[in-house]
Enzyme design. Structure first.
Site, PDB file in Angstrom:
ATOM      1  N   HIS A   1     -21.197  18.264 -22.421  1.00  0.00           N
ATOM      2  CA  HIS A   1     -19.924  18.729 -22.977  1.00  0.00           C
ATOM      3  C   HIS A   1     -19.912  18.740 -24.505  1.00  0.00           C
ATOM      4  CE1 HIS A   1     -19.008  17.359 -18.857  1.00  0.00           C
ATOM      5  NE2 HIS A   1     -18.272  18.442 -18.847  1.00  0.00           N
TER       6      HIS A   1
ATOM      7  N   SER B   1     -15.913  14.135 -20.221  1.00  0.00           N
ATOM      8  CA  SER B   1     -15.483  15.430 -19.695  1.00  0.00           C
ATOM      9  C   SER B   1     -13.989  15.546 -19.472  1.00  0.00           C
ATOM     10  CB  SER B   1     -16.228  15.724 -18.392  1.00  0.00           C
ATOM     11  OG  SER B   1     -16.016  14.699 -17.437  1.00  0.00           O
TER      12      SER B   1
ATOM     13  N   LYS C   1     -22.140  26.177 -19.251  1.00  0.00           N
ATOM     14  CA  LYS C   1     -21.026  25.873 -20.156  1.00  0.00           C
ATOM     15  C   LYS C   1     -21.118  26.728 -21.425  1.00  0.00           C
ATOM     16  CE  LYS C   1     -19.796  21.374 -18.317  1.00  0.00           C
ATOM     17  NZ  LYS C   1     -20.689  21.353 -17.144  1.00  0.00           N
TER      18      LYS C   1
END
Length: 203
Positions: A129, A101, A160
């Site tokens: 991610h 990250s 996200k």
């Protein structure tokens, strides 16, 4: 407060193109998913091997599990191999981000899978991610490397890149049933709102 049933979870993750496992669970957040999966699977009699730059949720999951935790230098497969060699008589679990990250680099997942198979270790990968940024259709690093059948649990987020809320864990049907009964953040928390599930599936 019951978790959304597995059929719904699998449908959502299939819609995302992420399912490479026969089962999936939906949990409130990626953070809570990592806490629950690690605490349930590692246990106090296990040993966890964690990358030094893992996300805070993985770090805290290792702490909550109460397992002996070995932190290996970032992406250092020689150090991981040596640590696995020295572990005896314990259930071994390797845990790593796929995309780290803070640094944005990639875990050497193929080498990790190979070491896990050699040492009889379980592998948990957080794809939070990587979703939407890597792999065919943004399915993540596991899919990019064709490792779906060699990773035990793939954790990811519905936020996200997908812009919704919640998280998922893809795994075997047996492991999913175990987690339903043992992962405390799943058992003792509220299920995802139907609107968030619908938004994740749509996006």
């Amino acid at each position: 407060n019951q978790p959304i049933d597995q059929d719904t979870a699998i449908l959502v993750v299939e819609e995302m193109g992420h399912i490479g496992k026969p089962a999936a669970l939906l949990v409130s957040t990626d953070y809570m998913t990592n806490l629950g999966v690690l605490a349930a699977l590692a246990g106090r009699r296990g040993e966890v091997f964690a990358d030094k730059l893992n996300h805070a949720s993985l770090v805290d999951g290792c702490r909550l599990a109460g397992a002996e935790t070995v932190i290996y230098p970032h992406a250092d497969m020689k150090a991981l191999s040596e640590a696995l060699d020295s572990a005896e008589g314990r259930q071994k679990t390797i845990v790593t981000d796929s995309v780290f990250s803070m640094d944005g680099d990639l875990a050497p997942l193929a080498e990790i899978a190979e070491l896990a198979e050699r040492h009889g270790a379980r592998v948990i990968v957080d794809e939070a991610h990587a979703t939407g940024t890597i792999g065919p259709g943004g399915r993540g690093l596991i899919a990019e490397l064709g490792l779906e059948g060699r990773i035990d649990v793939a954790v990811g987020t519905l936020s996200k890149a997908l812009g919704s809320y919640g998280a998922y864990a893809c795994c075997s049907a047996t492991m999913a049933q175990f987690l339903v009964n043992r992962a405390r953040p799943l058992i003792y928390s509220t299920a995802l709102p139907p609107t968030a599930v619908a938004a994740a599936a749509e996006s």
